[in-house]
Motif scaffolding. Sequence first.
Motif, PDB file in Angstrom:
ATOM      1  N   LYS A  40       7.500   6.845   9.392  1.00  0.00           N
ATOM      2  CA  LYS A  40       7.041   5.697   8.602  1.00  0.00           C
ATOM      3  C   LYS A  40       6.616   4.537   9.514  1.00  0.00           C
ATOM      4  O   LYS A  40       5.550   3.961   9.330  1.00  0.00           O
ATOM      5  CB  LYS A  40       8.147   5.236   7.635  1.00  0.00           C
ATOM      6  CG  LYS A  40       8.613   6.340   6.690  1.00  0.00           C
ATOM      7  CD  LYS A  40       9.706   5.869   5.733  1.00  0.00           C
ATOM      8  CE  LYS A  40      10.982   5.405   6.424  1.00  0.00           C
ATOM      9  NZ  LYS A  40      11.681   6.477   7.195  1.00  0.00           N
ATOM     10  N   SER A  41       7.468   4.217  10.480  1.00  0.00           N
ATOM     11  CA  SER A  41       7.111   3.125  11.404  1.00  0.00           C
ATOM     12  C   SER A  41       5.925   3.536  12.271  1.00  0.00           C
ATOM     13  O   SER A  41       5.076   2.703  12.606  1.00  0.00           O
ATOM     14  CB  SER A  41       8.294   2.762  12.299  1.00  0.00           C
ATOM     15  OG  SER A  41       9.341   2.217  11.534  1.00  0.00           O
ATOM     16  N   THR A  42       5.885   4.806  12.625  1.00  0.00           N
ATOM     17  CA  THR A  42       4.759   5.306  13.419  1.00  0.00           C
ATOM     18  C   THR A  42       3.451   5.051  12.673  1.00  0.00           C
ATOM     19  O   THR A  42       2.477   4.559  13.255  1.00  0.00           O
ATOM     20  CB  THR A  42       4.935   6.822  13.679  1.00  0.00           C
ATOM     21  OG1 THR A  42       6.154   7.004  14.402  1.00  0.00           O
ATOM     22  CG2 THR A  42       3.779   7.391  14.462  1.00  0.00           C
ATOM     23  N   PHE A  84       7.318  -6.391  11.482  1.00  0.00           N
ATOM     24  CA  PHE A  84       8.084  -5.386  12.214  1.00  0.00           C
ATOM     25  C   PHE A  84       9.411  -5.011  11.557  1.00  0.00           C
ATOM     26  O   PHE A  84      10.094  -5.866  10.995  1.00  0.00           O
ATOM     27  CB  PHE A  84       8.411  -5.879  13.626  1.00  0.00           C
ATOM     28  CG  PHE A  84       7.213  -6.048  14.512  1.00  0.00           C
ATOM     29  CD1 PHE A  84       6.511  -4.948  14.974  1.00  0.00           C
ATOM     30  CD2 PHE A  84       6.796  -7.310  14.892  1.00  0.00           C
ATOM     31  CE1 PHE A  84       5.410  -5.102  15.803  1.00  0.00           C
ATOM     32  CE2 PHE A  84       5.693  -7.474  15.718  1.00  0.00           C
ATOM     33  CZ  PHE A  84       4.999  -6.367  16.171  1.00  0.00           C
ATOM     34  N   GLN A  85       9.769  -3.737  11.724  1.00  0.00           N
ATOM     35  CA  GLN A  85      11.111  -3.311  11.337  1.00  0.00           C
ATOM     36  C   GLN A  85      12.135  -4.043  12.216  1.00  0.00           C
ATOM     37  O   GLN A  85      13.167  -4.485  11.732  1.00  0.00           O
ATOM     38  CB  GLN A  85      11.239  -1.785  11.510  1.00  0.00           C
ATOM     39  CG  GLN A  85      12.633  -1.270  11.167  1.00  0.00           C
ATOM     40  CD  GLN A  85      12.705   0.258  11.153  1.00  0.00           C
ATOM     41  OE1 GLN A  85      11.738   0.965  11.427  1.00  0.00           O
ATOM     42  NE2 GLN A  85      13.878   0.769  10.822  1.00  0.00           N
ATOM     43  N   TYR A  86      11.822  -4.137  13.490  1.00  0.00           N
ATOM     44  CA  TYR A  86      12.692  -4.866  14.422  1.00  0.00           C
ATOM     45  C   TYR A  86      11.886  -5.995  15.061  1.00  0.00           C
ATOM     46  O   TYR A  86      11.304  -5.801  16.130  1.00  0.00           O
ATOM     47  CB  TYR A  86      13.222  -3.919  15.512  1.00  0.00           C
ATOM     48  CG  TYR A  86      13.929  -2.703  14.967  1.00  0.00           C
ATOM     49  CD1 TYR A  86      15.167  -2.827  14.324  1.00  0.00           C
ATOM     50  CD2 TYR A  86      13.362  -1.442  15.069  1.00  0.00           C
ATOM     51  CE1 TYR A  86      15.806  -1.714  13.806  1.00  0.00           C
ATOM     52  CE2 TYR A  86      14.009  -0.315  14.553  1.00  0.00           C
ATOM     53  CZ  TYR A  86      15.231  -0.466  13.919  1.00  0.00           C
ATOM     54  OH  TYR A  86      15.865   0.634  13.409  1.00  0.00           O
ATOM     55  N   LEU A 169       4.439  -4.004   5.894  1.00  0.00           N
ATOM     56  CA  LEU A 169       5.787  -4.554   6.047  1.00  0.00           C
ATOM     57  C   LEU A 169       6.776  -3.414   6.213  1.00  0.00           C
ATOM     58  O   LEU A 169       6.996  -2.626   5.299  1.00  0.00           O
ATOM     59  CB  LEU A 169       6.127  -5.402   4.820  1.00  0.00           C
ATOM     60  CG  LEU A 169       5.100  -6.511   4.517  1.00  0.00           C
ATOM     61  CD1 LEU A 169       5.427  -7.211   3.209  1.00  0.00           C
ATOM     62  CD2 LEU A 169       5.031  -7.513   5.664  1.00  0.00           C
ATOM     63  N   ASP A 170       7.339  -3.338   7.425  1.00  0.00           N
ATOM     64  CA  ASP A 170       8.203  -2.206   7.754  1.00  0.00           C
ATOM     65  C   ASP A 170       9.665  -2.577   7.527  1.00  0.00           C
ATOM     66  O   ASP A 170      10.233  -3.364   8.281  1.00  0.00           O
ATOM     67  CB  ASP A 170       7.964  -1.799   9.209  1.00  0.00           C
ATOM     68  CG  ASP A 170       8.533  -0.427   9.520  1.00  0.00           C
ATOM     69  OD1 ASP A 170       9.208   0.156   8.644  1.00  0.00           O
ATOM     70  OD2 ASP A 170       8.289   0.063  10.638  1.00  0.00           O
ATOM     71  N   GLU A 171      10.255  -2.023   6.508  1.00  0.00           N
ATOM     72  CA  GLU A 171      11.662  -2.280   6.164  1.00  0.00           C
ATOM     73  C   GLU A 171      11.968  -3.772   6.139  1.00  0.00           C
ATOM     74  O   GLU A 171      12.938  -4.227   6.742  1.00  0.00           O
ATOM     75  CB  GLU A 171      12.600  -1.533   7.121  1.00  0.00           C
ATOM     76  CG  GLU A 171      12.451  -0.033   6.981  1.00  0.00           C
ATOM     77  CD  GLU A 171      13.676   0.730   7.477  1.00  0.00           C
ATOM     78  OE1 GLU A 171      14.765   0.147   7.512  1.00  0.00           O
ATOM     79  OE2 GLU A 171      13.528   1.913   7.804  1.00  0.00           O
ATOM     80  N   ILE A 172      11.138  -4.481   5.418  1.00  0.00           N
ATOM     81  CA  ILE A 172      11.291  -5.929   5.334  1.00  0.00           C
ATOM     82  C   ILE A 172      12.572  -6.293   4.589  1.00  0.00           C
ATOM     83  O   ILE A 172      13.060  -7.413   4.682  1.00  0.00           O
ATOM     84  CB  ILE A 172      10.017  -6.547   4.676  1.00  0.00           C
ATOM     85  CG1 ILE A 172       9.865  -8.004   5.051  1.00  0.00           C
ATOM     86  CG2 ILE A 172       9.953  -6.336   3.181  1.00  0.00           C
ATOM     87  CD1 ILE A 172       9.525  -8.236   6.481  1.00  0.00           C
TER      88      ILE A 172
HETATM   89 MG    MG Z   1      11.044   3.008  10.754  1.00  0.00          MG
END
Ligand code: MG
Length: 249
Positions: A40-42, A84-86, A169-172
């Motif tokens: 997913k993040s990729t 970002f997720q992080y 939005l990654d795991e916001i």
């Molecule tokens: Mg991820």
Amino acid sequence: MLVVKDLHVSVEGKEILKGLDLTINKGEVHAIMGPNGAGKSTLSSVIAGKDGYEVTSGTITYEGEDVLEMEVEERARAGMLLGFQYPVEIPGVKNVYLLKAALNAKREAEGLGEIPAPEFMKLIREKLAFMQMDASFLQRAVNEGFSGGEKKRNEILQMLVLEPKLAMLDEIDSGLDIDALKVVAKGVNSLRNEDRAVLMVTHYQRLLEHIVPDQIHVLMDGRIVKSGDKSLALELEAQGYDWLQEETA
Ligand code: MG
Ligand code: ADP
């Protein structure tokens, strides 16, 4: 707005995305769910232009342009934003300066001049208040020492200032308490209109109660294996992903 076709992506020589297809129209909000490590993040990173990913085949088109030919800053100027997720900490760079520099870079690309300082301060105070953030966050280094939830709010603050056409939005929602989740959702919803689109990665149905997506996709083993409306999230919440594994096998 965004068309991803048969996308194959490798990281460190390992294939992560294995023929992914996704189409997002203007005005739509899409949610991507899926097990840890599914890619997913990729996916959002590759679309936004983050380094370290090798696209081995397939295409990504954004407003008719070949995204893979665009530099990361061109993608940003064209209206893409990755939350970002992080979120990264940038010691020594004040939050307010990053926001101003980013906004001015965007304005320059649009043929506008630099935003006058009073106008910028008015805008930023308005957005801070909307996100229920204290003005002291402006004077601190970007994300430095911010709690997980504060970092996520700060990602949304950037989004509200930059008004992207395509927000990814990654795991916001990860690490947010209920109140913060509502504020973040309010921020995302305030940006929704017929010219913009949002791609959200999430693990939780809870977020999707506040930001109702037009479509939900399940990413597993490098592909979208199922798409549906918000009822799919409820089904996943109840049953997990195993049934899909069996179904796709
Ligand atoms: Mg991820
Ligand atoms: P998700 O966001 O769905 O949890 P990711 O896209 O972050 O998954 O990661 C997909 C897979 O790619 C994982 O197995 C992860 O370990 C691997 N991966 C991601 N980035 C790197 C990297 N820089 N080096 C090695 N493996 C990576």
